[in-house]
Each structure stands twice: as C-alpha cells, then as structure tokens.
Design an enzyme around this catalytic site. Structure first.
Site, mmCIF file in Angstrom:
data_model
loop_
_atom_site.group_PDB
_atom_site.id
_atom_site.type_symbol
_atom_site.label_atom_id
_atom_site.label_comp_id
_atom_site.label_asym_id
_atom_site.label_seq_id
_atom_site.Cartn_x
_atom_site.Cartn_y
_atom_site.Cartn_z
ATOM 1 C CD GLU A 1 -3.026 -1.090 2.210
ATOM 2 O OE1 GLU A 1 -2.999 -0.167 3.037
ATOM 3 O OE2 GLU A 1 -3.879 -1.981 2.209
ATOM 4 C CD GLU B 1 -3.134 -5.661 3.828
ATOM 5 O OE1 GLU B 1 -4.073 -4.898 4.160
ATOM 6 O OE2 GLU B 1 -1.941 -5.383 3.978
#
Ligand code: IFM
Length: 459
Positions: free
Chosen positions: A166, A357
C-alpha cells in the site's frame, strides 16, 4: 479447477505486518523506525498507544506459527522490519534481526506454511528519514541495498516476495495528510516526488530479487481502490472502469498513478495532464527501471465505493444507502469488491492476481465461556469469497487469498481500537484465542472453498 470453483493450486493464507505485531521495538539491536518516533507524538495515536509491545510476536512466534498450523494455513504473508535488520537503514546489519527471521522462516517451513514476504510495510528506519527519507532520490538505492542483503540471507528458502505494501497509504497518509508516520504535510509536488522515488525503489528491488534469488516470484501489493455498481443499479462496466483508473484528484490514494508505471511503464495521461507542473522530473531510464517485469499483482481490497451515472451520463460516486451494512471501522461491506476488483485489474494489467489483504474489523470480545463468536467476520468471509469465486469462474486468474489479519494487532493511528484478527489477542496477558471465524476459514481452506454455499452472489 476443483469442483468448488477455485483452482487446485489456489493458495489460502493470512497476513500481518512487522510493526503491527512484532513489538520488541528496541530489543536486540533493532533501530528506531519512523513509527516508533510518530507514536511518541502527542495526539497522533488513539489513546497514546504504540507498537512497542503489540502482540509480542517477536518472542511468541512459535505459538503463533502453531495456531497457523492448526488453521491449516498454506501460506503466511509477513513483512520484514528494515530497522530490525539494518538499524540505520544503511550500513551495519543487526545479526539478531537476521536470526529472528531465520527462526521464524524455519518454523513456518517446518509447519508446512509458505512465507510470502513483503519488503516494506511502512516500517522505515528513522535514520534514513533524517537523511531526507523518500524525498531523497538515494532512497531507491538504500532500498535496493537492503533488498539485496535480505535476498542473499533468505533467498534460499523464500521464493515469493512483494516489494511495497500500500504505497499509496504511507505516502499519502504519512507525507501529505500527516496522519501516519512520519507525520509530514508536504507540498503536493514533493509528495509526487516521494512517490516517484518509491516507484524507483520498487523497480530496483525487483531487479535485486531476481539477481539474488533463484526461481523467485515477485509481486507488488498496492491498495486497489475498488468500485461496484450502486445497489439496485445494473452493472455498468465502463463507468466502473473509468472510476477505478482515473487520476484526477490531489488525494493520491488512487490506482493508475501507482500501478500503471509499474506494469505498463508509463504514468497515466490524465494524471500527467491534471498534475501538470507538479509532476517531478522523470530521468531517462526511470520508467524502464520501474517497470521491471512482475509475476503477479497483489491487491488489497476491503470495501468499494458505489458508482452510478449522473444526469449527464458521467460516472459519479453514489451515496451509501441508509442502513447499509458496515464494519466497526464504518467501512461499507461490499462483497462484490472481490468480483469487480480482480476482474478489472486483470483486464487492465494482464497479470495473475493475488488478494494480498482482505478482512474486516469487528467488536470482538471473548464470551463468558471464553469463546469469541465473531459471526459477522465469518459471514464477511463467506460473502466475499463467493464473489471471488465468481471472478475466478469468469476467467480472472486469481492465485491466492490472504485474510487480514492472522492476529488482532496495532492498527496504526487507531492503536488497538480495531480488531481484524482471526485470532483474538488479549493485550494485557498476550493470551491468544482462535475466533469462530478462524475455524470457519479453516473449513474453507480444508475444502478448497467447497464448504462455501452454492449461491451465485455473496450480497
Ligand atoms: O492494518 C492495515 C494494513 O496495515 C494495511 N491494509 C489495511 C489494514 C486494515 O486497515
């Protein structure tokens, strides 16, 4: 393909990140990270909490690996703490840090669990921040050197690697908004420069991994902002595609700006036009470095925004309907994010996808009988996986699914307020308890998805 709809070699896993679970923040020679520094700043973290102890995974990893084995996890996605391995980020290594990961990897492999290793999940050496951090173009070389060192140390056993987790969040949250470490609020052209250096670091790290690890598989794990049809509206694929890949805002939590250079070798045209003079100088050869070939695209997907067309026919975001299901974090629960996300990502980038995720925060507490009945999380897993199965059935090459997270953990600026784990952690005693959802997920793993109900949509 098995009868259940997932490929026979589909990988079922769970994930966590170094700063969120390890604790032992200054044990055995570890250097300070920007998160250690940021957590000391008053008012930055919920109730002044820190990751100093977290789940004490550094000392309790044998128990945690046993729990993973009990669940039948096939893979565990973890990140390395750069300042635990190289305390000042560059220069001398910390042998105790290397020993820790050696022991952890051996325990995982011994339990039949494949480690999926992320090089960077926001745990940045403070000493490098003092040298200019991601604003300094040298940051790409620092990262490549760190990568080379860990590739040489662990590449005999670790074959699946990811560079950044991220990057949108640690750059936008930490360098524009100031809500994450290091807490800066830079001018936008500086934020774009930091982003460019992260992308360069990614490309250099991919090269280093390929040079030093035989038969490696390398990926990238951005958060992939996902869009789904507004409830009750028909699917409008063009509108979803437009929203998913446009770059037209100074909020850098976007997809194309961060993924197009890495896979397509160019920044998106609309973003270049929109940011104009704020775009940093792109040196010759940078984009070739950044676009070093990858084996898979990781996708972190939790919740989606709703899309519809406005009266003029332009795609726009639609409001969340009254009473729509939400997590404890208040994120709308949108199972079809796991259908549209992989489908549109594959369409644009043509790489296999790994869901790196996906998970949900719930208000989990042990009942009087000691069990943790998180039926909301079990239902979330079921619904989202039904949608993922639909994406796979329609041809999206999804290779694996990693539930976030294996353990309840330190949720950054929110401290320990939010629980995402399959395993409950009592932070006062460090007692671990498998939640009901962990057993539910274990059944799904054991049956390669055949235990999921046979309905068409998870919503
Ligand atoms: O805990 C975080 C993780 O570090 C990055 N992805 C989202 C998770 C939940 O907010």
């Amino acid at each position: 393909m098995s009868a259940a709809g997932f490929p026979d070699d589909f990988v079922w896993g769970a994930a966590a990140a170094s700063y969120q679970i390890e604790g032992a923040a200054d044990a055995d020679g570890k250097g300070p990270s920007t998160w250690d520094m940021f957590c000391e700043r008053p008012g930055k973290i919920y109730n002044g909490q820190t990751g100093a102890v977290a789940c004490d995974h550094y000392h309790r990893y044998p128990e945690d690996v046993s729990l993973m084995r009990e669940l039948g996890l096939q893979a565990y996605r973890l990140s390395l703490s750069w300042p635990r391995l190289i305390p000042a980020g560059i220069g001398a290594s910390n042998p105790a840090g290397f020993d820790f990961y050696d022991r952890l990897f051996d325990a995982l492999l011994e339990a039949g669990i494949t480690p999926y290793v992320t090089l960077f999940h926001w745990d940045y050496p403070l000493a490098l921040y003092h040298r200019g951090g991601w604003l300094n173009r040298d940051s790409a070389h620092w990262f490549a050197e760190y990568t080379e060192r860990v590739a040489r140390a662990f590449g005999d056993r670790i074959k699946v690697w990811m560079t950044f987790n991220e990057p949108q969040v640690f750059i936008d949250g930490g360098h524009r908004e100031g809500r994450h470490a290091p807490g800066d609020q830079l001018r936008f052209h500086e934020v774009l420069r930091a982003c460019h250096h992260v992308l360069l670091a990614h490309g250099q790290a991919v090269r280093a991994l390929r040079a030093h690890v035989r038969e490696t598989r390398v990926g990238y794990a951005p958060v992939t902002l996902t869009y789904v049809p507004s409830p009750g509206e028909p699917a409008d694929v063009d509108a979803l595609r437009t929203c998913m890949f446009q770059t037209n805002s100074h909020n850098l939590r976007t997809n194309a700006w961060w993924i197009d250079p890495v896979i397509l070798g160019r920044y998106p045209e609309d973003g270049l036009a929109y940011y104009g003079g704020e775009v940093p100088e792109i040196a010759s050869g940078d984009l070739e470095t950044i676009a070093a070939p990858l084996d898979f695209l990781g996708a972190n997907i939790y919740s989606a925004d709703f899309v519809r067309r406005d009266r003029g026919g332009k795609p726009e975001l639609a409001p969340v309907p009254h009473g729509f299901p939400r997590s404890a974090f208040d994120w709308p629960i949108t199972p079809d994010a796991l259908y549209w996300g992989p489908r549109l990502l594959h369409e644009r980038y043509q790489l296999p996808i790994v869901i790196t995720e996906n998970g949900v925060s719930c208000r989990d507490q042990p009942s009087l009988d000691g069990t943790v009945q998180d039926t909301g999380r079990s239902d979330f897993i079921t619904r989202y996986l039904i949608e993922l199965r639909r994406a796979v059935a329609e041809g999206a090459p999804v290779q694996g699914y990693f539930h976030w997270s294996i353990l309840d953990n330190f949720e950054w600026a929110h401290g320990y307020k939010h629980r995402f784990g399959l395993v409950h952690v009592d932070y006062a005693t460090q007692k671990r308890t498998l939640k009901e959802s962990a057993r539910h997920y274990a059944d799904i793993i054991r049956t390669n998805g055949a235990s999921l109900p046979d309905v068409e949509h998870g919503c």
